[in-house]
Design an enzyme around this catalytic site. Structure first.
Site, PDB file in Angstrom:
ATOM      1  CD  GLU A 222      -2.368  -1.362   2.773  1.00  0.00           C
ATOM      2  OE1 GLU A 222      -2.151  -0.443   3.603  1.00  0.00           O
ATOM      3  OE2 GLU A 222      -3.040  -2.369   3.044  1.00  0.00           O
ATOM      4  CE  LYS A 224       4.691   5.584   6.631  1.00  0.00           C
ATOM      5  NZ  LYS A 224       4.198   6.987   6.775  1.00  0.00           N
ATOM      6  NE  ARG A 229      -2.356   4.115  12.037  1.00  0.00           N
ATOM      7  CZ  ARG A 229      -1.544   3.152  12.473  1.00  0.00           C
ATOM      8  NH1 ARG A 229      -0.257   3.419  12.691  1.00  0.00           N
ATOM      9  NH2 ARG A 229      -1.996   1.931  12.676  1.00  0.00           N
ATOM     10  NE  ARG A 244       2.348   7.761  16.336  1.00  0.00           N
ATOM     11  CZ  ARG A 244       2.879   6.815  15.583  1.00  0.00           C
ATOM     12  NH1 ARG A 244       2.724   6.838  14.283  1.00  0.00           N
ATOM     13  NH2 ARG A 244       3.576   5.835  16.112  1.00  0.00           N
ATOM     14  CD  GLU A 273      -0.360   7.700   7.437  1.00  0.00           C
ATOM     15  OE1 GLU A 273      -0.020   8.845   7.064  1.00  0.00           O
ATOM     16  OE2 GLU A 273       0.446   6.779   7.582  1.00  0.00           O
ATOM     17  CG  PHE A 308      -4.049   1.883   6.550  1.00  0.00           C
ATOM     18  CD1 PHE A 308      -4.011   1.193   7.748  1.00  0.00           C
ATOM     19  CD2 PHE A 308      -3.512   3.162   6.514  1.00  0.00           C
ATOM     20  CE1 PHE A 308      -3.468   1.751   8.885  1.00  0.00           C
ATOM     21  CE2 PHE A 308      -2.954   3.739   7.643  1.00  0.00           C
ATOM     22  CZ  PHE A 308      -2.927   3.020   8.836  1.00  0.00           C
ATOM     23  NE  ARG A 379       8.156   0.571  16.095  1.00  0.00           N
ATOM     24  CZ  ARG A 379       7.707   1.713  15.595  1.00  0.00           C
ATOM     25  NH1 ARG A 379       7.569   1.854  14.298  1.00  0.00           N
ATOM     26  NH2 ARG A 379       7.377   2.718  16.388  1.00  0.00           N
ATOM     27  CE  LYS A 385       8.638   3.312   9.665  1.00  0.00           C
ATOM     28  NZ  LYS A 385       8.218   4.411  10.545  1.00  0.00           N
TER      29      LYS A 385
END
Length: 519
Positions: A222, A224, A229, A244, A273, A308, A379, A385
């Site tokens: 996708e 970036k 966010r 975020r 986003e 997303f 994470r 990314k």
């Protein structure tokens, strides 16, 4: 409970590098708290009071000249009530009211207690009591499983509330914590890879066993976006928008609220986003988006959402379902507002999409394992990314005075990466990885010179040393081995891309991430 018990525990935690010792000290403290003390105490331990920002800064605290108590008498609830009073002060006379409340609190605290309270208010308590350690301590103190505690914290988005449920509510209450429309959850985060091919390979390694056995590990690739966010919750006509960091910015983004109200679903939790496009259809600067977030005035330009992920849709919780299932729902409820992307096992196709994203003015791509669940607050290897220029979020540790044209201005930034595990110093601290003065505009130089002295901890002959709370996005060409810095790594050709006021120090990239680039 007396505040002095909390302070004593924090001293123990700060004085050891052993995660086990930290966990045991915190668990002992948590087990002695009364139910109504749990949430405030966890806020103190994390330097995140439940009241949020209370309008008190370094200058207000440093201006106090109050005699402190000789004997501890303040309780946890006393301090919590004082913070309530500070947070409630507003309007005419608020400055005097806050000063009076601060003086009253400072006079009841011992010198040691006041130092602790001041650091909590400023958000600079550095004990190594990171979220992970506290989660382990909550599990130990409550006798409940660590996995259940962690999942509840992710879904509740609140460590204090999770501790209260685990410690003060009946068995099974943690398992009852689930997604709740209107209550933000911790966002899933992405790791970093240098190339699209590397990201595809890593996502493949993280794929489920069925995909690996079939020899097919497709990924979602996708755009970036260089945006901010957002997490959007809809319950009928009620729509709430969060950042975020889970701050509510609904009133500042009415255009996003209206778009989500028009979607074909009554109850939704969407992840995405937002940014604005310029007259030519390209993305505006990130700073423009953040300016909108921080302004209550009429917008100068319109923000557009790109979604997303979807975590809930009309009674169906999707957080544990694979990404492919979530994407099917997302297409049905928010198709026109989805982030552009493809699903592929072909690294060449993914690379072509990356070039397309870059040509459109975006940052690159995010590669996601198609069978991965939504791991809130983590994470891992499921989201990766990829940007053509490596960028990392680091924390400013100090700023040197400039020379030549920059004489009299704060210029050269000392940059630190997060050392969550304490591998190179204090757990939860920051390891210096380099300096840079490149990429700074005249406007940023003026801002730095005005701002950083307000958060200074001390000065040397050549630099202003500051509290590690300002996150800056740094572009680099890579890293190199270094004997100069304790983490053994130094940035190559570092330059400032922009400050990130939407991120906290806990969001900074880790020293281990930078060290991995040496391989």
């Amino acid at each position: 409970m007396l505040l002095s018990e909390v302070v004593g525990t924090v001293d123990v935690v700060a004085g050891t590098r052993s995660r086990l010792a930290k966990t045991e000290a915190l668990a002992g403290l948590l087990s002695r708290l009364a139910p109504d003390e749990i949430v405030p105490a966890v806020g103190f331990l994390t330097a995140s009071p439940r009241q949020g920002r209370i309008g008190v800064g370094w200058r207000s605290l440093s201006a106090l000249d109050t005699r402190h108590a000789d004997v501890p008498s303040l309780t946890v609830l006393d301090v919590d009530a004082a913070l309530d009073e500070l947070a409630a002060a507003g309007g005419a006379g608020s400055v005097a009211a806050r000063r009076g409340a601060l003086e009253a609190l400072a006079s009841r605290a011992t010198t040691r207690e006041w130092d602790f309270v001041a650091r909590v208010i400023l958000g600079e308590l550095r004990t190594g009591a990171l979220e992970g350690v506290l989660l382990d301590a909550i599990a130990q103190a409550s006798g409940q499983g660590a996995a259940a505690v962690r999942r509840a914290a992710m879904l509740a988005g609140d460590l204090g509330a999770t501790a209260r449920i685990a410690l003060a509510e009946p068995a099974g209450a943690l398992d009852a914590v689930g997604l709740e429309v209107g209550r933000p959850v911790l966002p899933m985060l992405a790791s970093t890879a240098a190339t699209v091919a590397a990201a595809i390979a890593t996502a493949g390694e993280a794929a489920g066993s069925s995909a690996r056995e079939a020899g097919v590990s497709r990924s979602s690739v996708e755009y970036k976006l260089d945006g901010a966010r957002i997490q959007v919750h809809r319950d009928g006509d009620s729509v709430r928008v969060y950042t975020r960091n889970l701050a509510d910015i609904t009133a500042r983004v009415p255009e996003i609220v209206e778009i989500v109200r028009g979607l074909p679903a009554e109850r939704l939790i969407l992840d995405g986003e937002t940014l604005s496009l310029d007259e030519d259809g390209g993305p505006r600067l990130f700073q423009d988006t953040m300016a909108r977030f921080g302004s209550e005035t009429a917008p100068q330009f319109v923000l557009r959402p790109w979604f997303f992920d979807v975590l809930h849709a009309d009674g169906r919780d999707l957080i544990d379902e694979p990404l492919c299932a979530r994407q099917a729902v997302l297409e049905a409820v928010a198709g026109p507002w989805r982030v552009p992307g493809i699903v592929t096992a072909d690294a060449g196709a993914a690379e072509r999409l990356s070039r397309e994203a870059l040509a459109a003015g975006h940052e690159g791509v995010v590669v996601k394992g198609i069978d991965s669940p939504y791991a809130a607050g983590r994470r891992g290897k499921s989201w990766i990314k990829v940007k053509p220029v490596l960028t990392y979020d680091l924390v400013v540790l100090a700023v040197e005075w400039g020379s030549g044209r920059r004489t009299g201005q704060l210029s050269n930034l000392h940059l630190g990466a997060l050392d969550a595990a304490g591998e190179f110093g204090e757990p939860g601290g920051f390891v210096m990885v380099g300096k840079t003065f490149k990429g700074l505009t005249d406007e940023l130089l003026r801002w730095q010179t005005d701002f950083f002295p307000t958060i200074q901890t001390h000065r040397s002959a050549y630099a202003v040393h500051v509290r590690p709370e300002t996150v800056v996005e740094i572009a680099i060409d890579g890293v190199q081995r270094s004997t100069r810095y304790p983490g053994g790594v130094a940035l190559r050709f570092a330059r400032v891309k922009g400050y990130r006021p939407d991120k906290s120090p806990a969001d900074a990239d880790m020293i281990q991430t930078l060290r991995a680039l040496l391989r």
